[in-house]
Structures are given as structure tokens and as C-alpha cells.
Design an enzyme around this catalytic site. Sequence first.
Site, PDB file in Angstrom:
ATOM      1  N   ASP A   1      47.753  58.471   6.688  1.00 51.63           N
ATOM      2  CA  ASP A   1      47.695  57.231   7.580  1.00 51.63           C
ATOM      3  C   ASP A   1      49.247  57.622   8.435  1.00 51.63           C
ATOM      4  O   ASP A   1      49.314  56.826   9.637  1.00 51.63           O
ATOM      5  CB  ASP A   1      47.800  55.832   7.145  1.00 51.63           C
TER       6      ASP A   1
ATOM      7  N   HIS B   1      59.633  44.320  -3.276  1.00 48.99           N
ATOM      8  CA  HIS B   1      60.648  44.707  -3.565  1.00 48.99           C
ATOM      9  C   HIS B   1      61.952  44.706  -2.559  1.00 48.99           C
ATOM     10  O   HIS B   1      62.906  44.175  -2.931  1.00 48.99           O
ATOM     11  CB  HIS B   1      60.536  46.205  -3.950  1.00 48.99           C
TER      12      HIS B   1
ATOM     13  N   SER C   1      67.466  48.132  -9.644  1.00 49.90           N
ATOM     14  CA  SER C   1      67.242  47.669  -8.302  1.00 49.90           C
ATOM     15  C   SER C   1      67.634  46.522  -7.812  1.00 49.90           C
ATOM     16  O   SER C   1      68.014  46.252  -6.782  1.00 49.90           O
ATOM     17  CB  SER C   1      65.530  47.706  -8.230  1.00 49.90           C
TER      18      SER C   1
END
Length: 544
Positions: free
Chosen positions: A263, A290, A463
Site C-alpha cells: 500500500d 503506541h 518503550s
Amino acid sequence: MTIKISKTVVGVTTALLFVGCGATKLVSTPVANIDTTPLKIADLTEKEKQNWGHLDLVKDTIPGMSVDKAYKELIHNKKGTKVIVAVLDSGMDLKHEDLDGVLWTNKKEKAGNGKDDDKNGYIDDIHGYNFLGESYNEQLEFARILRLNLGDAAMQAKAKAELDKKYPEAVQNKQQYEQILQQVKTADKAVKKHLGKDTYTKKDLTAIKTEDQGLQQSIAVLSQMFNYADSIPEVIEELNGGITHFTESANYNLNKDFNGRKDVGDNPYDFNDRGYGNGNPQNRVEDESHGTHVAGIIGAERNNGKGANGVANNVAIMSIRAVPNGDEYDKDIALGIRYAVDNGAKIINCSFGKSFSPKAEWVYDAIKYAASKDVLIVHAAGNDGSNIDDASHPNFPNDHGNHAGAEIANNVITVGALGERYGSEMVASFSNYGANNVDVFAPGAAIYSTVPGSKYKFMGGTSMAAPAVAGVAALIRSQYPKLKAAQVKQILMQSGLAPKAKVILGGDASKSNTLDKISKSGKMVNAYNALLMAKNVSEGKTQL
């Protein structure tokens, strides 16, 4: 804040280290009875749980970064210089109520006219750039290596071994989660019927007296679930999340035949194939949370009466969408770093990582480019509970390139994650570690921050630890803008608190070591100390 615990019971002693010519004091680490500190996150109020990473170790006996103390005693109302922090991550909710006031805006670009007004090579990049186009789901790198026959025979053999291990694990985990969910739902229905109400607590559950073996079994199942969450609806939500995760892993991340890049339209392994993507880094689906969570940890609007407070009070968040639901491409990361540098970012947060990197040299070159432009890169250490100094557990990107032990640049700080309990369980069980490849530790378990739709959620991972450190770095660069990126890195490493006790590694009680043996600095980042040291360095009172 009320902490229901005696400092005498805790047995915390505090030493003071005088630095420079003035009376400035850096607080060193409490060391007495470190493993007997009884305070847990469960002892805090809900509001305090949402802010634990900002608490003070000495005052609160929680291994936070002393952010609240830094604002109260050092920053006060001094905003300093605005610092642009790039969040190189998944898409971000640019309309979030706690982030819309701290977005970076490219004032040289006119929104929506389809032109590159500022001639920076990117069209309509108002708040950042989107290198993923409309794509979202993606393979892990070792699956792509096999699909595209990348690398040499050794790399392909290693990739195949990884896929052969991970795919059946994902399928098995999905089935186990589905079985547990069904058991929990059945037990929940039975208990609700017995109690005659739709909600109940753990206390309600334990108070049930019955000779019915079926109901006893339901109580046993639910009692076990209360060890993992405060309510059964939360357990069911977590189980559904696990099913979604492992389903996506099997269908996309670990599916050798899946092509998530079609895509986008570029060749992700041709660095000169540019001009792809678009100027809209907004998250594409609600589960793409996130980047929004990371951004909030750094700079969610402070003291506005909403959700969460970011660490830094004077930042502009630049959103760069480059991390899909799967492994990021080296090309997107390299171009994302360069985009951030060229458009004024002084700090780049990189809360991502992977174990294979076919075009790692592109990222290394971008890191060195950022170093040449005085830009600090804050990177998450990874969530495998492994020693990433071990060559069998690589974590990309890193700052040592192909040179074992030798850093290629002085502007990268790699961050491991802490949990809320000060003592042997302080390092989060999922956190990677390494005396050479992890620089510092910071709060990363159960961190409350922004998610899409102007909502908020607890999430955990290295993270979450990386943006906590990026926020402290932003405070330093805001208050002392003349300090260089390399100096900020050293201040973060040298000014932290250094606990002496051994900590459990990877959640395995048989493995433990002290922080100085599992990280380069041996320290946990402390905003209060970092600002004091930054002041002394900027005034020439302290040499790094």
C-alpha cells in the site's frame, strides 16, 4: 501525597554529595535495607499510581525520577527555551486533548495545498511526516528476509530458525488465551448468578460459602485471575488483548507470505526511492496507540486538569509515523531521523527495536548525521528480558555498529525499564540489560499516559522508559540550551542514583546482579540531580 509508611521502617539513609563551588547538593542513593522497602504501587492512591514515575525515591520510597521535586524546588515557573522533540514511532493522535497544545507546527508549510512550500522534500508536513502511507500491519524483519530472500545464507538460516520457533508459539498462545477467556467468562457468569449482581469484588468472591463443586471451581478460577488485575472486566480486557496480539502475530507479523508494504508503493530496500508517504502522521486505527502514549510521557500538557502530566513543560512534539504493527523498515527509520534533524528536533525518541536489520548501515549513517547536528537520540533497550551484550540477543538500532564495543557516535542513550518497587524487583522483568549496550534505567512499568481518542491508559515497556528520559533531556536542553547533546547524555548518566543491591534479571530469581554490572552507568535517571548537574556544568563548576 500521603505515604502510609514510616521512614524508620524503611531504613532509608541519605548521603549528600557536594558539587562545584556553591552549596548545590546532589542526592545520592539510599542504600540501607534496600530489599526490605515495603511500599508497593498497590499502597498508592489511583492518582499516585498514575504519577509514580515522577515521585522521589528518598521521600516516597518509589524509584521515580524526582520530577515533581525538580519542578517544585528548581524549575518553579521557569519555562526556558522551547525544545522540539521528535517521536519516531507509530502514528499519533494529533487531536488528543492533552497533546494538541504541544504539537510541533511547521510554520513554513501551508496545510492541505498539496505543495512542498518550504522545499524540504516533504509535502504538507504540518506536524511531522508519515513514512507508512496508509499501511499499518507488517511482518517482522526475519519473515521479510525469508519472503524477499534478503542477506546471505547465514542470515536466512537464522531468520528461518526464528520463524520456525515463533510462529507455532503464537498459535499456541492464541489458543491458550482463548481457553482461559472461556473459563473466566463461564466462571464470571456463575458467580454473578449466585450473587445476584453484575459486579463484585475480590472480597465478595472470598466471602462466598458453598458446597457446590462447580461454583467452587468458578471461585478458584476467578481468585487466581485477581492476582493479575483488580477486577474481572480488566482480566477479560487483557485476555482479549492477548488474543488480538497473537492473532495479528500469526496473520501478519509471522506470516511469511504477507506483504504489508504494497500500500505504500516504494521499494523499502532502495534508499534512493524517495517521495513516498504523506504529511499526515495521525494514527490510522484506535489500536495504533503506541506513539500517542510515548508522546504523552514526554510532554502531555502539565497541570491542565486532564489525564496525565508529561515530564517536560516546554516542548513541541514532532510526530514521525515510521513504526508499523510489526518491525520497522531501516529505510523509514534512517529517513525519519534525518527528517527530524533537518526540521529542528534537538531530541529524537526511538521506542522501537528489532533483532534483524538488513540495512543497518543506513541507520548508523543517520545516527552519525544526528550527532554532527547536535541531536540527542534516546532509544528503548527492548523487552525480551535479555542481555543485549550477548551477540545472540542483538537489538537494533544501536550505537556500536559493526564495531564490537566501540560506539560510532556519542549522542545515543539506551534506556532499560524500572518497576515501582525499590529493591531486588526494581528492574522490570521484561527489560533488556547490558553493561555495554544499556546506559541507564528509568520508570517503564505500568506508566499512565495518553492514548487515541483523548483517553488514557497504563502501558509498560522500555518503550515507556525511553520517553521518560527524553523528557528529562528536554528539561535540561530547555533550561540550559547551550549544553551539547553529548553533554546531556553524560549528565543523564552521571547524575542518576546508583543502588547497590542486586536486582533480579528477566524475572528469573536465580539471575541477579547490581545495576553497575547490567548497565554502563549503573544508575537510574533522576531529573532533580540532572538539572543540578546541568547547572554546574553550564556554569563551569563541574567537568564531565
